[in-house]
Design an enzyme around this catalytic site. Structure first.
Site, PDB file in Angstrom:
ATOM      1  N   ALA A 272     -17.233  16.970 -18.548  1.00  9.15           N
ATOM      2  CA  ALA A 272     -17.115  18.406 -18.823  1.00  9.15           C
ATOM      3  C   ALA A 272     -16.301  19.124 -17.753  1.00  9.15           C
ATOM      4  O   ALA A 272     -15.699  20.160 -18.004  1.00  9.15           O
ATOM      5  CB  ALA A 272     -18.511  19.023 -18.922  1.00  9.15           C
TER       6      ALA A 272
ATOM      7  N   ASP B  88       0.861  -1.188   0.000  1.00 13.13           N
ATOM      8  CA  ASP B  88       0.000   0.000   0.000  1.00 13.13           C
ATOM      9  C   ASP B  88       0.891   1.230   0.000  1.00 13.13           C
ATOM     10  O   ASP B  88       2.115   1.123   0.131  1.00 13.13           O
ATOM     11  CB  ASP B  88      -0.966   0.008   1.198  1.00 13.13           C
ATOM     12  CG  ASP B  88      -2.322   0.615   0.798  1.00 13.13           C
ATOM     13  OD1 ASP B  88      -2.339   1.760   0.293  1.00 13.13           O
ATOM     14  OD2 ASP B  88      -3.352  -0.066   0.972  1.00 13.13           O
TER      15      ASP B  88
ATOM     16  N   TYR C   1     -12.883   6.504 -14.287  1.00  9.62           N
ATOM     17  CA  TYR C   1     -12.873   5.241 -13.520  1.00  9.62           C
ATOM     18  C   TYR C   1     -13.360   4.074 -14.403  1.00  9.62           C
ATOM     19  O   TYR C   1     -12.720   3.020 -14.483  1.00  9.62           O
ATOM     20  CB  TYR C   1     -13.769   5.404 -12.303  1.00  9.62           C
ATOM     21  CG  TYR C   1     -13.835   4.204 -11.382  1.00  9.62           C
ATOM     22  CD1 TYR C   1     -12.765   3.882 -10.551  1.00  9.62           C
ATOM     23  CD2 TYR C   1     -14.982   3.404 -11.324  1.00  9.62           C
ATOM     24  CE1 TYR C   1     -12.834   2.786  -9.694  1.00  9.62           C
ATOM     25  CE2 TYR C   1     -15.064   2.321 -10.472  1.00  9.62           C
ATOM     26  CZ  TYR C   1     -13.988   2.011  -9.646  1.00  9.62           C
ATOM     27  OH  TYR C   1     -14.061   0.936  -8.803  1.00  9.62           O
TER      28      TYR C   1
ATOM     29  N   ASN D 133     -20.956   4.575 -15.670  1.00 10.28           N
ATOM     30  CA  ASN D 133     -21.551   5.270 -14.539  1.00 10.28           C
ATOM     31  C   ASN D 133     -21.390   6.765 -14.743  1.00 10.28           C
ATOM     32  O   ASN D 133     -20.298   7.230 -15.083  1.00 10.28           O
ATOM     33  CB  ASN D 133     -20.819   4.877 -13.255  1.00 10.28           C
ATOM     34  CG  ASN D 133     -21.778   4.448 -12.174  1.00 10.28           C
ATOM     35  OD1 ASN D 133     -22.995   4.511 -12.345  1.00 10.28           O
ATOM     36  ND2 ASN D 133     -21.229   3.989 -11.062  1.00 10.28           N
TER      37      ASN D 133
HETATM   38  N1  LIG Z   1     -16.069  -0.929  -2.870  1.00 10.29           N
HETATM   39  C1  LIG Z   1     -16.748  -1.187  -3.968  1.00 10.29           C
HETATM   40  O1  LIG Z   1     -17.960  -1.205  -3.989  1.00 10.29           O
HETATM   41  C2  LIG Z   1     -16.013  -1.461  -5.246  1.00 10.29           C
HETATM   42  C3  LIG Z   1     -16.757  -1.697  -6.382  1.00 10.29           C
HETATM   43  C4  LIG Z   1     -16.087  -1.996  -7.556  1.00 10.29           C
HETATM   44  C5  LIG Z   1     -14.713  -2.043  -7.598  1.00 10.29           C
HETATM   45  N2  LIG Z   1     -13.988  -1.787  -6.497  1.00 10.29           N
HETATM   46  C6  LIG Z   1     -12.531  -1.849  -6.602  1.00 10.29           C
HETATM   47  O2  LIG Z   1     -12.012  -2.668  -5.572  1.00 10.29           O
HETATM   48  C7  LIG Z   1     -10.699  -2.218  -5.244  1.00 10.29           C
HETATM   49  C8  LIG Z   1     -10.631  -1.988  -3.741  1.00 10.29           C
HETATM   50  O3  LIG Z   1     -11.620  -1.046  -3.396  1.00 10.29           O
HETATM   51  P1  LIG Z   1     -11.974  -0.639  -1.896  1.00 10.29           P
HETATM   52  O4  LIG Z   1     -13.420  -0.391  -1.864  1.00 10.29           O
HETATM   53  O5  LIG Z   1     -11.410  -1.606  -0.961  1.00 10.29           O
HETATM   54  O6  LIG Z   1     -11.257   0.786  -1.780  1.00 10.29           O
HETATM   55  P2  LIG Z   1     -10.326   1.384  -0.672  1.00 10.29           P
HETATM   56  O7  LIG Z   1     -10.166   2.807  -1.036  1.00 10.29           O
HETATM   57  O8  LIG Z   1     -10.886   1.062   0.678  1.00 10.29           O
HETATM   58  O9  LIG Z   1      -8.977   0.598  -0.851  1.00 10.29           O
HETATM   59  C9  LIG Z   1      -8.120   0.805  -1.940  1.00 10.29           C
HETATM   60  C10 LIG Z   1      -6.687   0.650  -1.465  1.00 10.29           C
HETATM   61  O10 LIG Z   1      -5.809   0.887  -2.552  1.00 10.29           O
HETATM   62  C11 LIG Z   1      -4.732   1.685  -2.107  1.00 10.29           C
HETATM   63  N3  LIG Z   1      -4.135   2.476  -3.152  1.00 10.29           N
HETATM   64  C12 LIG Z   1      -4.698   3.498  -3.838  1.00 10.29           C
HETATM   65  N4  LIG Z   1      -3.801   4.052  -4.682  1.00 10.29           N
HETATM   66  C13 LIG Z   1      -2.650   3.371  -4.547  1.00 10.29           C
HETATM   67  C14 LIG Z   1      -1.369   3.482  -5.134  1.00 10.29           C
HETATM   68  N5  LIG Z   1      -1.123   4.386  -6.056  1.00 10.29           N
HETATM   69  N6  LIG Z   1      -0.423   2.624  -4.759  1.00 10.29           N
HETATM   70  C15 LIG Z   1      -0.665   1.689  -3.828  1.00 10.29           C
HETATM   71  N7  LIG Z   1      -1.859   1.548  -3.225  1.00 10.29           N
HETATM   72  C16 LIG Z   1      -2.838   2.400  -3.571  1.00 10.29           C
HETATM   73  C17 LIG Z   1      -5.383   2.575  -1.095  1.00 10.29           C
HETATM   74  O11 LIG Z   1      -4.408   3.159  -0.238  1.00 10.29           O
HETATM   75  C18 LIG Z   1      -6.320   1.633  -0.383  1.00 10.29           C
HETATM   76  O12 LIG Z   1      -5.700   0.986   0.687  1.00 10.29           O
HETATM   77  C19 LIG Z   1     -10.465  -0.992  -6.078  1.00 10.29           C
HETATM   78  O13 LIG Z   1      -9.765  -1.351  -7.248  1.00 10.29           O
HETATM   79  C20 LIG Z   1     -11.853  -0.540  -6.455  1.00 10.29           C
HETATM   80  O14 LIG Z   1     -11.880   0.180  -7.641  1.00 10.29           O
HETATM   81  C21 LIG Z   1     -14.612  -1.494  -5.311  1.00 10.29           C
END
Ligand SMILES: NC(=O)c1ccc[n+]([C@@H]2O[C@H](COP(=O)([O-])OP(=O)(O)OC[C@H]3O[C@@H](n4cnc5c(N)ncnc54)[C@H](O)[C@@H]3O)[C@@H](O)[C@H]2O)c1
Lengths: 466, 430
Positions: free
Chosen positions: A317, A260, A372, A366
């Site tokens: 936009a 992380d 995204y 979305n």
């Molecule tokens: N929560 C949802 O409903 C949902 C839905 C669809 C997809 N996702 C995907 O699931 C994954 C996890 O989501 P989440 O809900 O646990 O989000 P979260 O924000 O709780 O966790 C994401 C983690 O990624 C880390 N991170 C972000 N940028 C980083 C970087 N540049 N280098 C290293 N680490 C980095 C963050 O520090 C965080 O710990 C993501 O890819 C998100 O797009 C989540």
């Protein structure tokens, strides 16, 4: 992870009463897996269209998993069960009796013509009402692209409409999937059957998975710890879905490495210490990230889970380039660079697994998420493009596409967005991080050599983007 | 010294017509009915004054006062009082098990002739004292002084007057035999139509057997009954389809017609060595050549309660060196039509035969034209312990009339037991 407040309230007697009165959806408390549990808590009924080719493979899996099984009276199923050492009882819908099933498995590979699709109706019509809560429906077919005859192609393609619709009407937290089993991959269906029949797939429904020829299931596989001896890297592991993933891979026997950003270093260390794992503080978008990782994993890394991801929502936009670019870079481009470095450095051995985390937004789109959704659709593209490339090295690449998962990210949404997001799916509730993690563990399993190029949604069969 | 084994002949049998519960035999006791069946046999084969090796019989529902039921009946009969006797109880297997017991002693030369049988009444059933009442009365009996006894009797409550009626219930599962069979029917996929069809066949076959006089020397009329009271020939699938299920819930397939009714009756069979029979100029209808009893675990292993005969059969076939298809007649006790059909389905099923019986191939199917050709328990009724004797006598007679062939008997019993046996024509096997 606790259930969301809504599910708790409507499942309390007064809450349920009110919910019924005002017509709110009544989510079922879904069965979820805990270590030591049987694969299926209840009986699984197996049926087949005449002339199918999977009876013996299905019987072998159910027998090995010690699943209480019943079959229809079809002689080929009885023989297959006997050959597999599966002590299956008989189910004849005309024989009465209060039978209940936790799972229905139907081998549809015998369907060679659209006229034979009626076999679906014949098997499921009398049995679907007997499915218990959190029950499982599985239809197994032949990938249309692997059929020789146009009629067969058409009929096999038609199966998808059936499972997707059944998933929407079955209710009670039950799920329905279609598994296409390519010729030559019959012996690789074990991990997939187990996953889709067990509570591990609680929030996966209406999906299509393809099992294709690949590396064989290790003879000495321990189904309780299918990742024993493997090393796994999970990015974004300090919280949310990433934390659930790394915990689940550790549960399944892997030595885990969490990654992380340095700002979350302390949280990350708490997680990896708990799991006897290693922590890497690194921004995956930094220039030297691929090199750092290749250097770190000199001894190799078997499983790479690209979970780190962010949203930076804005309508197009109003979207400046940096906002666009950071999302694309974190969610997609950095993953491509890391994959390339690890593959080029031969850091991922044969039997390796690369797993991406896409999103429903990447499938359905979305408002406010052009950046995204582009990145997440790109993750699907990465799986498609890389699957044949990594296959040559005995590696697989697959992705999950989560729908609404209860995390800090979704908790921060405004209620008007959050509530419909949570409810507009066949389960009438949001999923939990563990649901995504279990799906990733299924891909990661040493027994999943037959899964390559799959994108499975963990969305409770969300009504959008279906 | 190893004893030589002798052939065991079935000389003949006798029974009283079977009555429905609380019908014409409502006031007949087990000993009355067993005596009637035995007297008829003595009469038919001139056994007055004979000292036989032994008489073995039993009843499933037995009064405590019927200590040594069979011996008391012998003492009241025209057999020599020096004829020993004892009781056996093995639920519905009793009648066939007594036959095997007597046959084995004859085979070993320990006796030369004997009578096996069984009797049951569901009308004159033994009622036990309510357990609470029994406790108070036994306590009172233990107290020496009257005052103390009277004080104790103040513990009596009106509810204690309710008698404990013997229930047709498995002690370890709490389910009735019918409920158990309903589970089996569902687990084996047995349809209502198949059960009703077997039921109609059973009634028509028994009626035809009576009409052609087949039963004349197998039955002694009793208390005004000349045929089995339950017999209803000429029914149709449509008529039977109208009946409501009695077991297995509203979706159940078992009805009062395709299940045997509670019945009253008695039967006996005369067995002997060849020499004994020939010396008295008595017929030899058939030989008893094999037998096997098996039990299953319906409590912990979830095997169907009435499936034990399916296990006993292959063991016996292997020992005899023959297959399930090597019979000319099959007598499978119709406790419930579903029991018969489950047993046949199990023998045909590759899973059951491999997983439960440990065999590489199924036993296979039988020609159902050879099944219960003179009717079965669905038509005749089923006074539990009396069924075995009915079947042994009927099969032996059929084999004798044919002059050749081999028949097999299969009887399921409560508590997860089953008894099977082979009879061969005195004219030799085909
Ligand atoms: N929560 C949802 O409903 C949902 C839905 C669809 C997809 N996702 C995907 O699931 C994954 C996890 O989501 P989440 O809900 O646990 O989000 P979260 O924000 O709780 O966790 C994401 C983690 O990624 C880390 N991170 C972000 N940028 C980083 C970087 N540049 N280098 C290293 N680490 C980095 C963050 O520090 C965080 O710990 C993501 O890819 C998100 O797009 C989540």
């Amino acid at each position: 992870m606790s259930q969301d407040l809504y599910t708790q309230i409507v499942n309390s007697p007064p809450g349920g009463f009110i919910a019924k009165r005002v017509g709110l959806p009544q989510p079922t408390a879904l069965d979820r897996y805990a270590p030591g549990q049987p694969v299926v808590k209840g009986q699984v009924l197996v049926g087949a269209a005449p002339g199918g080719r999977l009876s013996s493979s299905i019987a072998a899996v159910l027998g090995e998993a010690k699943i209480d099984t019943a079959t229809t009276l079809a002689p080929e199923l009885r023989t297959a069960a006997a050959d597999a050492g599966l002590d299956a009882s008989v189910f004849n819908p005309e024989a009465g009796g209060d039978r209940r099933f936790k799972g229905l498995v139907f081998d549809a590979t015998g369907i060679k013509d659209s006229a034979e699709l009626v076999e679906l109706q014949r098997f499921f019509h009398p049995s679907v009402r007997k499915v218990q809560s959190s029950g499982r429906v599985l239809v197994l077919g032949t990938p249309p692209e692997d059929t020789k005859d146009p009629r067969e192609h058409t009929a096999q393609r038609a199966l998808e409409g059936f499972t997707r619709s059944l998933g929407k009407e079955i209710g009670k937290g039950a799920t329905a999937q279609l598994v296409y089993v390519a010729p030559g991959a019959e012996d690789l269906i074990g991990s997939t059957l187990r996953f889709f029949l067990s509570p591990k797939s609680a929030y996966v429904s209406g999906q299509v998975a393809r099992v294709t020829p690949g590396q064989p299931v290790p003879a000495d596989i321990d189904w309780e710890r299918p990742l024993a001896g493997k090393t796994a890297l999970v990015t974004g592991a300090s919280r949310g879905i990433g934390e659930a993933i790394i915990e689940t891979l550790a549960r399944d026997g892997a030595s885990v490495v969490g990654l992380d950003i340095p700002q979350l270093g302390e949280d990350l260390k708490k997680v990896t210490d708990r799991l006897d794992g290693e922590a890497i503080e690194l921004d995956i978008t930094s220039d030297d990230a691929p090199k750092v990782l290749a250097a770190h994993f000199k001894a190799g890394v078997d499983i790479v889970v690209h979970n780190a991801g962010v949203t930076r929502d804005r309508t197009l936009a109003k979207m400046p380039e940096d906002r666009w670019q950071s999302v694309l870079d974190i969610n997609l481009s950095s993953e491509e660079r890391i994959n390339d470095a690890l593959l080029k450095g031969k850091r991922i051995p044969s039997g390796g697994r690369i797993i991406g985390v896409s999103s429903m937004a990447g499938i359905a789109g979305n408002r406010g998420q052009t950046n995204y959704a582009t990145s997440k659709a790109g993750v699907i593209g990465m799986v498609e493009s890389m699957a044949p490339v990594v296959a040559e090295r005995g590696i697989t690449i697959n992705a999950v596409a989560p729908g609404f998962i209860e995390t800090q990210m979704t908790a921060a949404m405004p209620i008007a967005v959050r509530e419909p997001g949570r409810r507009l799916n066949s389960m009438n509730q949001g999923g939990l991080p563990i649901d995504v993690a279990e799906t990733i563990a299924w891909y990661a399993s040493s027994a999943s050599g037959g899964l390559n190029g799959n994108v499975v949604r963990v969305c409770g069969q969300m009504l959008l983007g279906a | 010294m190893t004893p030589t084994v002798r052939r065991v002949a079935v000389v003949g049998g006798n029974r009283i017509p079977f009555a429905r519960s609380n019908g014409p035999y409502a006031h007949a006791s087990n000993s009355d009915m067993l005596a009637a069946a035995l007297d008829g046999l003595i009469e038919r084969y001139n056994l007055q004054g004979e000292t036989l090796g032994e008489v073995v019989a039993g009843a499933v529902l037995k009064h405590p006062r019927d200590r040594d039921l069979t011996r008391e009946v012998v003492l009241g009969s025209k057999l020599a009082p020096e004829t020993p006797a004892y009781d056996v109880q093995q639920a519905c297997g009793t009648g066939l098990e007594t036959t095997i017991a007597v046959a084995n002693k004859i085979a070993l030369g320990q006796i030369d002739a004997g009578i096996a049988g069984g009797v049951d009444t569901t009308s004159d059933a033994p009622l036990a004292l309510n357990d609470d009442l029994r406790e108070v009365l036994l306590d009172a009996n233990r107290i020496p002084d009257t005052a103390g006894r009277l004080k104790l009797l103040t513990r009596l409550r009106p509810g204690m007057i309710k008698p404990a009626i013997p229930a047709n219930q498995e002690p370890r599962t709490g389910l009735s035999m019918g409920e158990h069979c309903a589970i089996m029917a569902s687990e084996w996929g047995i349809t209502r139509e198949a059960q009703d069809e077997l039921t109609i066949r059973s009634h028509n076959a028994l009626a035809a057997a009576y009409d052609k006089g087949f039963q004349d020397d197998l039955i002694t009329p009793y208390l005004g009954l000349e045929r089995d009271q339950n017999l209803r020939p000429g029914s149709t699938p449509e008529k039977l389809a109208k009946l409501k299920p009695v077991f297995g819930g509203p979706e159940g397939t078992m009805t009062a017609a395709n299940s045997t009714p509670l019945s009253d009756g008695a039967s006996v069979v005369l067995l002997a060595s060849e020499e004994w029979a020939k010396a008295r100029n008595l017929p030899i209808l058939a030989y008893i050549t094999e037998a096997q009893t098996a039990a299953i675990d319906h409590v912990h292993k979830r095997e169907g309660l009435l499936m034990a005969p399916a296990y006993a059969m292959p063991t016996m076939l292997d020992r005899a060196g023959i297959t399930l298809q090597d019979f000319d007649i099959y007598e499978i006790h119709e406790a419930f039509a579903a029991q018969v059909l489950c047993t046949l389905a199990a023998w045909e099923d590759p899973v059951f035969c491999k997983e439960r019986l440990g065999r590489s191939a199924p036993l296979g199917s039988i020609d159902t034209e050879k099944l219960n050709i003179n009717g079965g328990s669905l038509a005749a009724g089923h006074p539990f312990a009396a069924t075995g004797g009915r079947i042994v006598a009927g099969l032996a007679k059929e084999l004798s009339e044919r002059g050749s062939g081999r028949g097999v008997i299969s009887i399921c019993a409560a508590a997860g037991q089953g008894v099977v046996a082979i009879l061969e024509s005195a004219g030799g096997s085909k």
